[in-house]
Every structure is written in C-alpha cells, then in structure tokens.
Design an enzyme around this catalytic site. Structure first.
Site, PDB file in Angstrom:
ATOM      1  N   SER A   9      52.787  60.045  83.304  1.00  0.00           N
ATOM      2  CA  SER A   9      53.663  61.209  83.159  1.00  0.00           C
ATOM      3  C   SER A   9      54.703  60.947  82.066  1.00  0.00           C
ATOM      4  O   SER A   9      55.373  59.908  82.066  1.00  0.00           O
ATOM      5  CB  SER A   9      54.352  61.473  84.496  1.00  0.00           C
ATOM      6  OG  SER A   9      55.207  62.556  84.324  1.00  0.00           O
ATOM      7  N   GLY A  10      54.806  61.851  81.143  1.00  0.00           N
ATOM      8  CA  GLY A  10      55.786  61.712  80.060  1.00  0.00           C
ATOM      9  C   GLY A  10      55.230  60.968  78.863  1.00  0.00           C
ATOM     10  O   GLY A  10      55.941  60.720  77.892  1.00  0.00           O
TER      11      GLY A  10
ATOM     12  N   THR B 102      50.455  66.557  77.281  1.00  0.00           N
ATOM     13  CA  THR B 102      50.498  67.997  77.053  1.00  0.00           C
ATOM     14  C   THR B 102      50.803  68.287  75.577  1.00  0.00           C
ATOM     15  O   THR B 102      50.184  69.158  74.975  1.00  0.00           O
ATOM     16  CB  THR B 102      51.544  68.634  77.979  1.00  0.00           C
ATOM     17  OG1 THR B 102      51.242  68.223  79.296  1.00  0.00           O
ATOM     18  CG2 THR B 102      51.527  70.132  77.896  1.00  0.00           C
TER      19      THR B 102
ATOM     20  N   ASN C 298      59.731  63.018  83.342  1.00  0.00           N
ATOM     21  CA  ASN C 298      59.484  63.946  82.235  1.00  0.00           C
ATOM     22  C   ASN C 298      60.165  65.286  82.542  1.00  0.00           C
ATOM     23  O   ASN C 298      60.003  65.824  83.633  1.00  0.00           O
ATOM     24  CB  ASN C 298      57.953  64.146  82.094  1.00  0.00           C
ATOM     25  CG  ASN C 298      57.592  65.032  80.922  1.00  0.00           C
ATOM     26  OD1 ASN C 298      58.477  65.521  80.212  1.00  0.00           O
ATOM     27  ND2 ASN C 298      56.312  65.240  80.729  1.00  0.00           N
TER      28      ASN C 298
ATOM     29  N   SER D  88      57.217  68.063  83.020  1.00  0.00           N
ATOM     30  CA  SER D  88      56.029  67.378  83.544  1.00  0.00           C
ATOM     31  C   SER D  88      55.015  68.393  84.077  1.00  0.00           C
ATOM     32  O   SER D  88      55.357  69.297  84.832  1.00  0.00           O
ATOM     33  CB  SER D  88      56.476  66.432  84.648  1.00  0.00           C
ATOM     34  OG  SER D  88      55.371  65.763  85.154  1.00  0.00           O
ATOM     35  N   SER D  89      53.760  68.203  83.664  1.00  0.00           N
ATOM     36  CA  SER D  89      52.711  69.104  84.161  1.00  0.00           C
ATOM     37  C   SER D  89      52.387  68.663  85.577  1.00  0.00           C
ATOM     38  O   SER D  89      52.032  67.506  85.794  1.00  0.00           O
ATOM     39  CB  SER D  89      51.451  68.995  83.309  1.00  0.00           C
ATOM     40  OG  SER D  89      51.792  68.897  81.956  1.00  0.00           O
TER      41      SER D  89
ATOM     42  N   GLY E 258      47.559  60.810  84.282  1.00  0.00           N
ATOM     43  CA  GLY E 258      46.984  59.483  84.101  1.00  0.00           C
ATOM     44  C   GLY E 258      47.133  58.672  85.371  1.00  0.00           C
ATOM     45  O   GLY E 258      47.619  59.165  86.392  1.00  0.00           O
TER      46      GLY E 258
ATOM     47  N   GLU F 190      48.437  56.547  88.187  1.00  0.00           N
ATOM     48  CA  GLU F 190      49.803  56.470  88.707  1.00  0.00           C
ATOM     49  C   GLU F 190      49.903  55.311  89.667  1.00  0.00           C
ATOM     50  O   GLU F 190      49.130  55.208  90.627  1.00  0.00           O
ATOM     51  CB  GLU F 190      50.195  57.781  89.402  1.00  0.00           C
ATOM     52  CG  GLU F 190      50.443  58.903  88.397  1.00  0.00           C
ATOM     53  CD  GLU F 190      50.969  60.188  89.028  1.00  0.00           C
ATOM     54  OE1 GLU F 190      51.072  60.254  90.264  1.00  0.00           O
ATOM     55  OE2 GLU F 190      51.259  61.124  88.254  1.00  0.00           O
TER      56      GLU F 190
END
Ligand SMILES: Nc1ncnc2c1ncn2[C@@H]1O[C@H](COP(=O)(O)OP(=O)(O)OP(=O)(O)O)[C@@H](O)[C@H]1O
Ligand SMILES: [Mg+2]
Length: 1108
Positions: A107-108, A112, A157, A160-161, A387, A389
C-alpha cells in the site's frame, strides 16, 4: 540520421538488475538506492519494471517524454514505465497479442499511480478522433469515480485503494480503444463502519459533506459537520493536500462524462447519505418479562430520515432491527435481537449497502464503457491489486490478499519461464533446466478443494453445531499439520510447540515472499459475511429502484434457503477467473516499491525496501531471468553497438549482421562458453562479458571521440582558415576597389581641374580671338563706315558741287539767258523797269497779305489767343508786331467800355491777384467770385441801422466773420466792418460794436498758404487797440477782405503800407502771450470744415483739409 541509443548509455548503477554483478540482496539494494538518489525511480529486471515511489512530482511524464518513448525498443532508452506501456501497446497492436499489465506492491507503493500512467500513455499514443477520444475520456474518467468510492486515507497512503481492480481495455485492429471492462475484488467494507486510528472512511463521505451544495445536503437530510456522523472518524477527517470539495466536483463531472444519468447520481448520493444515517441509529436495551433482553432504537429521527431517503416504511426497518427470522424448510422462527445483535445487524446492513453500491457502480461504469462493436477485440488488462501484506496483526483480509499475490507470483514464474523457454527454442539454443522456487505448493495449501485452508474455512462455516474461529484453527491443525509451509503451535507437527513467536490463536504460512502470521479471530465471521434476511427483505421493500436492485435476495417470491457463497469462496472463484484470464495474455510486470513510511521524498529506508524486495520476490525474479543467459540482443543493434571494437567491422560491415558479430567476438577473444549464437540474437551468459564489451566500447569511444575531435578540429580550423582566406580576399578586393575608386576620384577631379584650366585657357583664347575678331570687324566696320562716309561725303560734295555747278550753270545760264534776253530785248524795255516790277510785286504781295489779315482777324475778346498764320517769311517781324498792336488795341477797346465802379472792382481783383496768386491755395477759388463788399446790406437792413449810424465813415465791406476764441479755438460770429479809417467788429445779433481798431494801429495781416479763411490782424505794439491783443479771425471772403484792407493802406497817405504775411506758422499776440498759430494739413473730417484747436499755451493748431 537516426541515433541509436541503448539502455546501457549513461547508466546510473545498472538499469537492468539482470546485469548486476555480483548479484546479492545488498548489491540489489545498493543499485536501487544509487538510482533512487539520482531520481531514477525505474529499474528493469529483464522486462519487469521496478518502480520506486518518489513521493514528489518528477518531470518525466511530459508529452515530450511520451514522444521520446513512442515506438522505441524496450532497451533503447533508460528504464521507464512508458517503455513498458509502449512495448505492451505495440505488441498488442502489431503482433495481435493480448496484454496484461500486472502492478503489484504494498500500500502506498504507487500501483494506482502506475496504472494511471500506463493508461494515460496508451491514451496519448493510440489513435485519435471524436469517437476514440470519447472512449478514452470515459475510460480515464472512470478512475476518479472508483477512487472516490473505493479509496480512503490510511496510515500508509492518503489515497489508498481499498479494492482490487482489474481493467480490460479493448482495442480494435488499428489499436484504437473501443471500450473496457472493470472487475473489482474484495472491497474493504469493514471500513464503512469502523476505521483504524489515523485513518478515514471512504473519500466519498467527506467529499459529499464538504463539496455538495447546501441545497443538495438539505435534500439528502445531511449536515455539513463531519462530527455529526458516527461512521466518520474525526481525528483525520481533513487530509492535507486533499481538497474534498474540489474532488467532489471532479467526481460529479467524471460521473457525467462516464454517462451517469442525473437521477442515478442522486440515487447514489441518497445511498451514501443513508449509510451515514444508518451509523447514527443507536440502540438501548429493554428487558422483557420473559427475562430476555431486547433492543430498542434510541432516537428514531435518523431512522425516519433514512427511511424517507430510501422510501422504506419505518416500521418495517424498525422491526428488521429488532427481530431475526430463521427459515428452515417449512419452519419460520423469529427471535428478538439484543443490543449487540442489533448493532451487528446495523453494521452488516451498512457494509452490505455500501459494498453492493460499489459493485453496482462498477457494473454501471462497465455498461457505459463497454465496447460497442462485436468484432474481435485485442485486450490490454491492467491489474492494480494490493500487494503482499505482512502486518503485525494479520487477519482474513491479509490472508486473502496474500493468497492472490501467491497466485500472481505463480503466474509470473510460469509465464517468465515459459517465455524464456520459448525464446530459447525460437533461437535454437539448448534449454538447460533452471532451478527456482515454485510456489504452487503454497497455492495448493490455500486453495486445494479438499484440504486447502479456504475449503476448511467454508466447511467450518457450513457445519452445524457450534463453530468458532478456534474450531476452525483446530481443523487446520489437523488437516494441514504436515504441510511444509503451514505452521501452528498446536498442530500435530510438534516442532512448533516451543515456538513462542507463534501464539495459540494464530497460524503461520511460509509464503514465497516470507512468513506471515494470521490471527484466526474473525475469520469465520468475515467469511460468512452474514446479513439477516429480515434486513435484505426490508431493503427490497424500499420504494427506491436502486436499493431494490441491490438486494435481490430480499424478494419474498424468490426465497432461497441456500446459504449465500462465502467470501473466501467468492474470492477464490474470482481469483481463479482472473488467473485464467491472465494466462491467456502476455504479462508485463510493474513491481512498485515504497521507499519509506513517511510518505516523504528522498528518503530511502533500507530495511523497509529490503523487506519489500524480499516479499515481492524480486531476487527470485532476477535469478529466474539470469538462469540461462543474462543478456541477449539481436545481431544488428549488437553489431552496431560494438563494431568499433574490431578493425574488420569498423566502420562498416558489409556482410550479414550475425557474421559480423561472430567476427567481432572472435576478434575480442571472448571465451566460447560465455555466449551463444541464436537465430536472431546473441545470448550472453554473464553480465561480466557484457560489461567487458561495454568497457572496451567506452575506451574505444574515447579514442574515436579523440579521432572525431581531431578530425573535427582539423576540419574546423581548415574551414576557419578557408573562411578567413575567403574573407581576406573579399576584404582585399573591397579595399582595392575602394583604393582604386579613391585614386580614380582623385585623378578624375585632377583631370577636371586641368581640363577646366585648359578649357578656360582655350575659352579665354577663343574669347580673345573673338574679341579681336569683333574689334577687327568693328574696326573694319568703322573704317568701312568712315570710308563709306568719306565716300558718301565725297559723293555728296561731288553731287553738291555738281548741283552747285549745275545751279551755277543754270544761274549763269539764266543770267546769261537774261543777259542775252535783256541784250536782245533791251531795245524793247525802259531803263529801271525791273525795279518797278519788283516793287509792284512786293506791293501786290503786301496787299494780298493785309487783305487776308483783315478778313481773318480774331474776336475782340482780350483773352482770345487766336491769330492768323504767317504767309510770308519775310513778313515775320511785321506779323508779330501786328498781333501785339491788335491785342493792345482790343484791350483798350475793352477797357474803354468800363464804368468807374467796375474799373475799381477790376483794380481790386488785379491787386488781389498780385497779393495772392501762387501764394495762397484759397486764391484760385476766389477769382470767379465778384467782390461784393457789403454782404450784409448794412445800410438798407434795419437790423444794422444802429451799427450803421455808429460808423462814421463809409463802410467798405460788411461781412460776418468768426472771431477765434483764444482759449479754445472756437469761433464766435462777428460783423466785420472795415472803413477807410478803422476796422470795426460788432456783435452779429445785436449789432453792438465790440471793437474798433483805427487803421494806423493795424501793422500787418497774417494768412496761411492753404485754402482756409483764417487771418490774423496784428496790432501795433503799444497802441491802445493792442491792449486786448491781436485778432484771429476767419472769413469766407478772406481774399476780398485782405485786398480791401491792403488797398486802403495803399491809398492812405498818413501811414505805412499794411504788410501781408503769408506763411503756415505765425505768432499772434494774445494779451500777454505770443501764441503760435500753426496750419497743418489734416484728413477731411466732419465734411470739409477747418478745425482749430488749442494744443497748449503756446500753440493753436488749425487743421485744414487737404484740397483734392
Ligand atoms: N510515479 C509517481 N510520481 C509521483 N508520486 C507518486 C508516484 N507514484 C506514487 N506517488 C505518490 O504516492 C502516493 C501513493 O500512490 P498510490 O495511491 O498509487 O499507491 P498504491 O500502491 O495504489 O497504494 P494502495 O495499495 O494503498 O492503493 C500517491 O498518492 C502519490 O502521491
Ligand atoms: Mg492504489
């Protein structure tokens, strides 16, 4: 000329990790750091792109960059996400291969952003046109909508998605986009009801509250204040750098572009508002008489408003929050819900409402962006998925996510190896087995239908009896105990019994990217994802089309007693579909790495990156990629790049490229085991060999550069010299021209001078000659004239002489004749007859003359000037004398007829003439006026009787004169009466004598030369009359008056003659003062009158109009 470049040019570290030498995790990280520090955020592992999040905007996404990477080979330029996008797009367009771009990372890490960059690149390079642009715009604008509903601020993030996204972009045969399909995976719906500390709910809630107009908020029954809603966390409601209000406008605009109808947008917003309202519904316990606890809604206002928004009957929803109905075959059992259950039901409804709304949005977007034509499409899929985690506390979500990543890794290994193998076969190179870790075994641990973890979980969820997370763990401990990648404290495999890092309620899986510890708590619940049927039925009853659509299972007509599929099951199914989908496509990988936890630029946290490199399996990637040959290149660019290393290939190799490369390698004595010749490529086993070639090339390039520099400098100097020479010639030519011009000018001007002198000399000479000639001619003429004169005179003299002689002859002849005649006729004439004839002739002439004169005598008027012309010359004197005598005679005759008075008058006139003629301008006008004397008829006029009596003497003249006032020059009328003794001045009206001056006292009279009638009577000084001073008078009959005064003087014997002074300036004695009377000619004013003005004490000016 096209400049061939390569990834190897100006590399910072190595651009492709495959070339890393030696290869170790440390050198890998060092290379990443070196590149990151130089703002090189992209690095390759073969065709995989590693992307480091720079956390700042870099100038590498400009339209120029797009152009730079467009249609270039992958290894031609330095690593860039555009190179990957271009490669994928070109193989899709030109080789008809479907593509997928797999973007992974934590994340981050920038997944995206990377997906957006790929999409924007493809949009920039693909075809254009109105329709195509619309499709592109719709595809790109789907992002803001999905981000608003699916993204949230997390600690990692700010955007974050919270869902996985796979988007297929469809292209036609030309490579123009036709449309797309989006698939979404596992939205993190728990976030709707609860957010971890420092995080926010989905963006859309905040965007709506801060961006919507007051009107909209009122319609949605919302307040702008975030703190009014239980579901919205307060501590990070405002995110720096995120403008929720502006983003709301962007989202609304994007929805419009994508094709949402206005009522659809309103429905969506109503649902969002309903979720917020739902969060505010609170319950309180209420004990019933049977001892059970029931829940009651605390404040029904929010419930009411929510029901109004969604068109649900309040009582229905209220009941759904209070009871749970369980149907089993023919039985229906209702149980009341306690407070905790009511809250659970509320949150479940909120989560379901939101996640279903999100799925509906994706479906709706798909409807808009789906390709319109049914022809075969080429597809480019972009996968932006969470991704790997590894948190401290990993739950069901992490398990699912990591499972997905395992699958992706598997597909990566499979496809990379397959591709590698295919290439070897294609190039005719022997395939040697590569050792690598195959994670299929881990995938099997999770997804195996029989004893996989997901299958166990589903089994446990469906099992009747008490099922808890612990029973699920027990099951795993039994079933998976033997699996080498499964670890649990209580598993039958006793080796973890003493592992204190493994808590009792957890299990650990050794993923390909590392070990992850999962806490089983919540696994069952999340997998079940339970929504009470009463609630879905209540929702279905809503008078709101969208809500109805979202809860189809609430339809009482379609009561399905089967349990809905579990979350794990659904996810496994969708992952499996995704994998199948991906396997049919050519994969392109983007591995995103997050450089630090601070979301800050320039910070490279090594431990964090090492961790990511590990779990992304990047080292594994490199190894797989390097297993056979580290580097390969087609023969043409290889020869082009290294041809300078061999004399035979430099500067041109005429034969085939492969042969050239063979010659090159032989010349460089590269050991044969270090490379292999494929059909179209050379394969280099070790990066060392490549770097050896590069180093030799670099040295050679330096030599070549020196050579080029030498030749260039020589050329430059020569060109400069030639230019100087050329310039010098031009300058010299110009100078010579200038000098010659000057010289010529000098010579020309000298010539002109000489010429002018010569011409002057010639002209003067000619002039002299001409003058001489003229003089000669004049002299000749003069001489000739004199000569002719002499001749003429001589001739004249001769002629005169001749004439005289002739005359003399004639006279002589006449005398002779006369003599002869006389001699002859003497006898006939008496003596002296000649004299008598002569006298007679004279007498006759005289007679004739006098008779003629008598007949032509002029008139008797003395002024007649006529006289007959003279007839004979010899009578000239007599003729004049006769004229004089005749005139005197006729004058005498004229005079003799005068009477005495008339005679006196003429005498006076004569005297006036003597005095004034040619002296005073007034005189000529007086000549024709007779001197009347008594103008006033003083003796006859009774008015003047008294005056007449007062004057003893005979009055010679009586006239009115103006006596000039000595003070102001004005005139006063006075009667002027001169007698033989005195001059009397009397008042005109009364006839009273004003002054009487005895004539002896009068010495002189002064008059002007002009046509005025002014005259001054000057009195003898010392006389009695002189006491009052002289008189200055004016009269119309001045000439007569003065003449008369003069005559009196002339006749008197007792005194002196009266002198008459004619001048334009004379002095007049006024009492004591002498005043000068001055006559000036003035312009005719006030008619023709004479004006007199006293100028000062001494001057009296008389202005006389100029006579014409
Ligand atoms: N190439 C880039 N250039 C500049 N900034 C970037 C780039 N990539 C990412 N960022 C920054 O990092 C932030 C996070 O990126 P992004 O949202 O793409 O991460 P993500 O991998 O999708 O995370 P998540 O899994 O949470 O969705 C972005 O909001 C942006 O500020
Ligand atoms: Mg994201």
């Amino acid at each position: 000329m096209e400049v061939k470049t390569s990834l190897l040019d100006n590399m910072i570290g190595v651009g492709d990790m495959v070339l890393l030498e030696p290869l170790s995790e440390d050198s890998f990280l060092e290379n990443l750091k070196k590149r990151f520090d130089h703002s090189e955020i992209y690095t390759y592992i073969g065709s995989v792109v590693i992307s480091m999040n720079p956390y700042r905007s870099l100038p590498i996404y400009t339209p120029d960059k797009v152009e730079e990477y467009r249609n270039r080979n992958f290894y031609e330029l330095s690593p860039h996400i555009y190179a990957l996008a271009d490669e994928a797009y070109r193989s899709l367009r030109d080789q008809d291969k479907d593509q997928c771009i797999l973007i992974t990372g934590e994340s981050g890490a920038g997944k995206t952003e990377a997906s957006k960059l790929v999409m924007s690149y493809v949009a920039a390079v693909c075809g254009k046109g109105q329709e195509v642009n619309k499709v592109k715009e719709q595809l790109l604008q789907s992002n803001p909508v999905l981000e608003a509903f699916g993204n949230a601020k997390t600690v990692r993030n700010d955007n974050s998605s919270r869902f996985g996204k796979y988007m297929d972009i469809e292209f036609d045969f030309k490579g123009d986009p036709l449309g797309g399909v989006i698939s979404n995976y596992l939205l993190e719906k728990s976030r709707v009801v609860k957010q971890p500390r420092g995080e926010r709910n989905f963006h859309v809630f905040y965007q709506l509250l801060s961006g919507a107009s007051d009107d909209t908020l009122k319609k949605l029954r919302l307040h702008r204040d975030v703190s009014k809603y239980n579901y919205l966390s307060l501590d990070s409601a405002v995110v720096s750098g995120l403008d929720d209000a502006a983003n709301f406008r962007t989202v609304r605009n994007a929805m419009q572009i994508v094709g949402f109808m206005e009522d659809e947008v309103q429905s969506v917003l109503q649902l969002v508002a309903a979720v917020l309202k739902l969060g505010n519904i609170e319950f309180k316990p209420e004990s019933r008489c049977n001892g059970t606890d029931e829940s009651r809604i605390k404040d029904k206002n929010d419930l009411k408003e929510m029901c109004e928004l969604l068109g649900i009957e309040q009582s229905v929803l209220e009941r759904a929050f209070s009871y749970r109905t369980v149907e089993a075959k023919l039985e229906k059992v209702s149980t009341t819900l306690n407070v905790a259950q009511a809250y659970y039901a509320r949150d479940a409804l909120a989560k379901n409402l939101y996640s279903r709304l999100f799925t509906w949005l994706v479906t709706r977007i798909n409807e808009s962006i789906k390709a319109q034509t049914k022809t075969r499409h080429k597809v480019m899929g972009v996968l932006d998925i969470y991704g790997f985690e590894i948190f401290e506390d990993n739950s069901f979500e992490q398990f699912i996510i990591n499972y997905c990543n395992e699958k992706l890794q598997q597909i990566f290994i499979e496809l990379t190896l397959r591709e590698e193998q295919e290439e070897y076969v294609r190039e005719g190179i022997e395939w040697t087995n590569i050792e690598y870790f195959n994670n299929a075994v881990i995938c099997d641990l999770i997804e195996n239908n029989k004893n996989g973890i997901l299958a166990m979980l589903d089994e446990e969820c469906l099992r009747p009896g008490t099922v808890t997370d612990e029973t699920f763990l027990d099951k795993l401990n039994t079933v998976c105990a033997e699996h080498q990648h499964f670890e649990s404290r209580l598993s039958k495999n006793s080796k973890f019994l003493t592992d204190h890092s493994l808590p009792h309620n957890c299990f650990r899986i050794q993923h390909y990217a590392g070990k992850v510890l999962y806490r089983v708590e919540g696994f069952m619940d999340k997998n079940n994802d339970l929504l009470y049927r009463d609630l879905s039925q209540a929702m279905y009853k809503a008078n709101h089309s969208l809500i109805k659509q979202l809860f189809p299972e609430g339809n009482p007509a379609k009561v399905n007693l089967k349990r809905p599929p579990t979350a794990g099951f659904q996810f496994r199914a969708s992952v499996s579909t995704l994998m199948k989908n991906l396997q049919t496509k050519n994969p392109n990988y983007i591995r995103c790495i997050k450089p630090n936890d601070k979301k800050a630029p320039h910070i490279f946290t090594e431990s964090l990156i090492r961790h990511q490199v590990r779990y992304l399996g990047l080292m594994e990637n490199v190894r797989v990629r390097r297993a056979g040959y580290a580097f390969r290149q087609t023969y043409e660019p290889c020869l082009e790049r290294y041809k300078m290393l061999c004399k035979r290939t430099w500067p041109h190799w005429r034969g085939r490229a492969r042969e050239g490369v063979e010659v090159l390698m032989a010349d460089l004595q590269v050991p044969a085991e270090e490379f292999s010749y494929g059909r179209s490529k050379i394969f280099i086993r070790n990066p060392r060999t490549l770097f050896f070639l590069e180093e030799r090339r670099r040295q050679c390039l330096q030599d070549l550069a020196t050579l080029i520099q030498k030749i260039y400098r020589g050329w430059k100097c020569r060109s400069h010299f030639l230019l100087l020479k050329k310039s010098q010639i031009v300058v010299a030519a110009w100078y010579r021209r200038y000098a010659q011009q000057k010289k010529y000018q000098r010579i020309k001007s000298a010539t002109t001078v000489v010429q002018s002198y010569a011409r002057g000399w010639q002209a003067r000479k000619l002039l002299r000659e001409l003058k001489y000639q003229k003089r000669c001619e004049e002299a000749a003429t003069t001489i000739a004239a004199y000569w002719h004169g002499t001749q003429a005179r001589r001739e004249l003299r001769r002629l005169k002489e001749e004439a005289r002689r002739k005359h003399a002859v004639a006279v002589i002849w006449a005398y002779w004749q006369g003599l002869k005649v006389r001699r002859e006729y003497r006898k006939f004439f008496r003596a002296h007859a000649g004299k008598k004839i002569y006298d007679f002739t004279i007498q006759r002439i005289m007679q004739k003359y006098f008779l003629g004169l008598r007949n032509n005598l002029p008139s008797m008027s003395p002024i007649d000037k006529n006289w007959p012309a003279r007839t004979y010359l010899f009578l000239d004197g007599a003729h004049a004398e006769l004229r004089r005598i005749f005139h005197l005679w006729r004058c005498k005759k004229y005079r003799s007829q005068f009477t005495e008075e008339r005679k006196a008058v003429y005498e006076e006139k004569l005297e006036a003439s003597e005095i004034f003629k040619d002296k005073k301008a007034l005189y000529p006008s007086s000549v024709s006026q007779p001197f009347k004397g008594d103008y006033l008829e003083i003796s006859k006029n009774p008015k003047y009787q008294k005056l007449n009596n007062a004057v003893d003497e005979k009055v010679l003249l009586a006239d009115v004169v103006n006596k000039i006032n000595r003070a102001n020059g004005k005139g006063t009328a006075r009667i002027f009466l001169p007698t033989k003794k005195s001059v009397v001045l009397a008042d005109q009206k009364t006839g009273q004598v004003k002054a009487s001056v005895p004539l002896p006292d009068l010495t002189s009279v002064s008059v002007s030369t002009q046509s005025d009638g002014f005259f001054a009577l000057k009195l003898k000084e010392g006389s009695a009359s002189a006491v009052k001073g002289d008189f200055l008078l004016s009269s119309e009959h001045l000439i007569e008056i003065i003449t008369k005064l003069h005559r009196i003087g002339a006749t008197a014997t007792d005194r002196e003659q009266l002198s008459i002074d004619i001048s334009d300036e004379f002095l007049v004695q006024f009492k004591q003062d002498k005043v000068c009377v001055k006559f000036v000619q003035g312009a005719p004013k006030n008619g023709n009158s004479v004006s007199c003005k006293r100028k000062n004490n001494r001057l009296l000016e008389v202005s006389v109009p100029a006579t014409a």
